[in-house]
Design an enzyme around this catalytic site. Sequence first.
Site, short mmCIF file in Angstrom:
data_model
loop_
_atom_site.label_atom_id
_atom_site.label_comp_id
_atom_site.label_asym_id
_atom_site.label_seq_id
_atom_site.Cartn_x
_atom_site.Cartn_y
_atom_site.Cartn_z
N ASN A 279 0.46 -0.92 -0.10
CA ASN A 279 0.37 -0.37 0.01
C ASN A 279 1.08 1.50 0.18
O ASN A 279 1.83 1.42 0.36
CB ASN A 279 -1.40 -0.37 0.52
CG ASN A 279 -0.11 -0.31 2.77
OD1 ASN A 279 0.32 -0.66 2.95
ND2 ASN A 279 -1.03 -0.11 3.30
N GLU B 79 0.25 5.13 0.96
CA GLU B 79 -0.64 6.75 1.20
C GLU B 79 -0.36 7.78 0.21
O GLU B 79 0.77 8.02 0.19
CB GLU B 79 -1.22 6.10 2.46
CG GLU B 79 -1.36 4.83 3.14
CD GLU B 79 -1.37 4.69 4.78
OE1 GLU B 79 -1.09 5.74 5.65
OE2 GLU B 79 -1.98 3.93 5.02
N GLU C 32 -3.63 -4.42 -3.23
CA GLU C 32 -3.46 -5.22 -4.26
C GLU C 32 -3.73 -3.75 -5.61
O GLU C 32 -3.40 -4.45 -7.05
CB GLU C 32 -5.26 -6.19 -4.34
CG GLU C 32 -5.78 -6.78 -3.11
CD GLU C 32 -5.72 -5.76 -1.90
OE1 GLU C 32 -4.79 -4.50 -1.80
OE2 GLU C 32 -5.98 -5.84 -0.81
N CYS D 37 -10.03 -5.62 0.74
CA CYS D 37 -11.41 -4.35 0.95
C CYS D 37 -12.14 -4.88 -0.99
O CYS D 37 -11.49 -5.47 -1.49
CB CYS D 37 -11.06 -2.95 0.27
SG CYS D 37 -10.87 -2.21 -0.65
N CYS E 126 -11.09 -3.70 -4.00
CA CYS E 126 -9.88 -4.14 -4.16
C CYS E 126 -10.48 -5.93 -4.71
O CYS E 126 -9.73 -7.07 -5.87
CB CYS E 126 -8.80 -4.64 -3.60
SG CYS E 126 -7.41 -3.29 -2.91
#
Length: 134
Positions: free
Chosen positions: A45, A47, A58, A92, A95
């Site tokens: 990830n 950010e 992902e 999530c 994803c």
Amino acid sequence: MSVVDWPALRSAAREAMGRAYAPYSNFQVGAAALTSDGRIVTGCNIENASYGVGLCAECSLVSALYGEGAPSRPRLVAVAVVDRNGAALMPCGRCRQLLYEHGGPDMLLETVSGIRPMSEVLPDAFGPDDLRSR
Ligand code: THU
């Protein structure tokens, strides 16, 4: 391409998790996939100060699938997503859709309840076939 080395995938996902840029949530995520052309691609990830712009692990995984040029249109065969402890993390909703596009219903995912196909993780999914059939 029948045998998936899950420990190797988990370990690649964990290594990718170590590259996460997650200064806002401090929730590092790593993902790794076996591809139909025999590669292992990874993502973490990433950010952003503008929070909503952050990328899930992902998402960077799918970028890596195509990132080095992919004339053969590789597919995702098997995917592992892990948290900072190396435990399986459920993708999530967004994803799941991303993974479905590039892996289809038969793509295998290591979930919190074992290895399951995308058809179970995103049942009755909307996908490329829906655009073709109407
Ligand atoms: N995150 C992922 O990378 N993948 C998921 O499937 C769930 C959430 C990231 C996004 C954000 O950087 C952090 O986890 C906390 O939500």
